[in-house]
Design a protein around this motif. Sequence first.
Motif, PDB file in Angstrom:
ATOM      1  N   ARG A 101      -0.534   4.022   1.493  1.00 16.73           N
ATOM      2  CA  ARG A 101      -1.309   4.398   2.745  1.00 16.73           C
ATOM      3  C   ARG A 101       0.045   4.411   3.721  1.00 16.73           C
ATOM      4  NH1 ARG A 101      -7.418   1.390   1.928  1.00 16.73           N
ATOM      5  NH2 ARG A 101      -7.730   2.996  -0.161  1.00 16.73           N
ATOM      6  N   ASP A 102       1.054   5.129   4.364  1.00 15.31           N
ATOM      7  CA  ASP A 102       1.164   4.862   5.127  1.00 15.31           C
ATOM      8  C   ASP A 102       0.540   5.532   6.465  1.00 15.31           C
ATOM      9  OD1 ASP A 102       1.356   7.843   4.481  1.00 15.31           O
ATOM     10  OD2 ASP A 102       3.496   8.254   4.626  1.00 15.31           O
ATOM     11  N   ASP A 103      -0.203   6.346   7.173  1.00 15.32           N
ATOM     12  CA  ASP A 103      -0.496   6.433   8.179  1.00 15.32           C
ATOM     13  C   ASP A 103      -0.764   5.424   8.925  1.00 15.32           C
ATOM     14  OD1 ASP A 103      -4.076   6.128   8.117  1.00 15.32           O
ATOM     15  OD2 ASP A 103      -3.260   6.351   5.909  1.00 15.32           O
ATOM     16  N   ASP A 104      -0.656   5.580  10.117  1.00 17.69           N
ATOM     17  CA  ASP A 104      -0.612   4.215  11.100  1.00 17.69           C
ATOM     18  C   ASP A 104      -2.366   3.283  11.050  1.00 17.69           C
ATOM     19  OD1 ASP A 104       1.425   4.228  12.386  1.00 17.69           O
ATOM     20  OD2 ASP A 104       1.390   6.064  13.837  1.00 17.69           O
ATOM     21  N   GLU A 105      -3.312   4.694  11.481  1.00 18.59           N
ATOM     22  CA  GLU A 105      -4.321   4.435  10.917  1.00 18.59           C
ATOM     23  C   GLU A 105      -4.912   2.749  10.083  1.00 18.59           C
ATOM     24  OE1 GLU A 105      -8.886   5.225  11.581  1.00 18.59           O
ATOM     25  OE2 GLU A 105      -7.757   7.161  11.193  1.00 18.59           O
ATOM     26  N   SER A 106      -4.438   3.226   9.287  1.00 18.63           N
ATOM     27  CA  SER A 106      -4.229   3.033   7.610  1.00 18.63           C
ATOM     28  C   SER A 106      -3.896   1.300   7.958  1.00 18.63           C
ATOM     29  CB  SER A 106      -4.052   3.264   6.164  1.00 18.63           C
ATOM     30  OG  SER A 106      -5.269   3.985   5.688  1.00 18.63           O
ATOM     31  N   SER A 133       4.844   1.505  14.631  1.00 19.22           N
ATOM     32  CA  SER A 133       4.171   1.891  15.315  1.00 19.22           C
ATOM     33  C   SER A 133       3.568   0.907  16.473  1.00 19.22           C
ATOM     34  CB  SER A 133       3.121   2.505  14.872  1.00 19.22           C
ATOM     35  OG  SER A 133       1.965   3.057  15.375  1.00 19.22           O
ATOM     36  N   LEU A 166       5.126  -0.947   2.041  1.00 19.35           N
ATOM     37  CA  LEU A 166       4.984   0.222   1.372  1.00 19.35           C
ATOM     38  C   LEU A 166       5.749   0.773   0.070  1.00 19.35           C
ATOM     39  CD1 LEU A 166       5.330   2.660   4.984  1.00 19.35           C
ATOM     40  CD2 LEU A 166       3.115   1.773   4.466  1.00 19.35           C
ATOM     41  N   THR A 176       0.449  -1.190  -0.079  1.00 21.66           N
ATOM     42  CA  THR A 176       0.336   0.291   0.439  1.00 21.66           C
ATOM     43  C   THR A 176       0.473   1.012   0.292  1.00 21.66           C
ATOM     44  OG1 THR A 176      -1.389   1.336   1.622  1.00 21.66           O
ATOM     45  CG2 THR A 176      -0.210  -0.488   2.595  1.00 21.66           C
ATOM     46  N   GLN A 206      -5.609  -1.005   9.966  1.00 23.57           N
ATOM     47  CA  GLN A 206      -7.171  -1.153   9.961  1.00 23.57           C
ATOM     48  C   GLN A 206      -6.165  -2.700   9.161  1.00 23.57           C
ATOM     49  OE1 GLN A 206      -8.799   1.782   8.329  1.00 23.57           O
ATOM     50  NE2 GLN A 206      -9.493   2.223  10.132  1.00 23.57           N
ATOM     51  N   LYS A 265       1.257   1.760  18.987  1.00 24.70           N
ATOM     52  CA  LYS A 265      -0.523   1.210  18.546  1.00 24.70           C
ATOM     53  C   LYS A 265      -0.642  -0.035  17.556  1.00 24.70           C
ATOM     54  CE  LYS A 265      -4.369   3.379  16.670  1.00 24.70           C
ATOM     55  NZ  LYS A 265      -4.851   4.231  15.727  1.00 24.70           N
ATOM     56  N   THR A 266       0.257  -0.160  16.673  1.00 25.79           N
ATOM     57  CA  THR A 266       0.283  -2.360  15.641  1.00 25.79           C
ATOM     58  C   THR A 266       0.130  -3.209  16.932  1.00 25.79           C
ATOM     59  OG1 THR A 266       1.647  -0.738  13.958  1.00 25.79           O
ATOM     60  CG2 THR A 266       0.754  -3.174  14.324  1.00 25.79           C
TER      61      THR A 266
END
Length: 228
Positions: A81-86, A188, A100, A79, A89, A190-191
């Motif tokens: 999309r390098d933002d943590d949320e994506s 992250s 990435l 992807t 998810q 968060k992961t």
Amino acid sequence: MAQLLVVEDDERIRAALIRALRERGHAVSSAGTALAGLRQAVEDRPDLVVLDLGLPDLDGREMLRMLRAVSTVPVIVATARDDDESIVQALDAGADDYVLKPFQAGQLEARIRAVLRRAAGVDAGPTPVTVGDLTVDPRSRRVTVGGRAVELAPKEFDLLAYLAARSGTVVSKRELLSEVWQLPYGGSDKTVDVHLSWLRRKLGESAAEPRLLQTVRGVGVRLAEPEP
């Protein structure tokens, strides 16, 4: 040689990936849409799927959720999309790893080897590990709590098995990102937090009232028998 399925709508990127992976000895099929990729993944049963998130008919995460309902085939998300949320998810939807864009073919090949090793159980311990009423069997990838089977997503199992192999030892989030997610240069926290939260819920505990998965503030997490 692994049988790979590349799901990517950009013809230029898809052709480049197919060529690079075939040069590395893999058999490669491809699809340009989510529904075509889903059909091929179910019918052809590849060893691993490389999945783009930005597909024209369905978001790649939605395809991943649909695929996870019927298959445990390893999936690497590719992807931009390098933002943590994506990323979180995608991992929560069932991805085993991600790269990435833009990325080098050698980087993807390394991720493919690592994911296939984990899927084959090569990196898992040879015997079941029991901690309290929890038993983790790396060979069969089965988990039970008090004799009750617990269904885990592939990455949830990898995380739990890594902690079980080091039961009683505090493991840092950096180490988990490096060894479980194959992110040697960090990622992250968060992961890790999200997957620990899912694990706790499935094991019947919470961060506020932990039993087996114990957070050591500022250091990491350990899997250990409940404190008396």
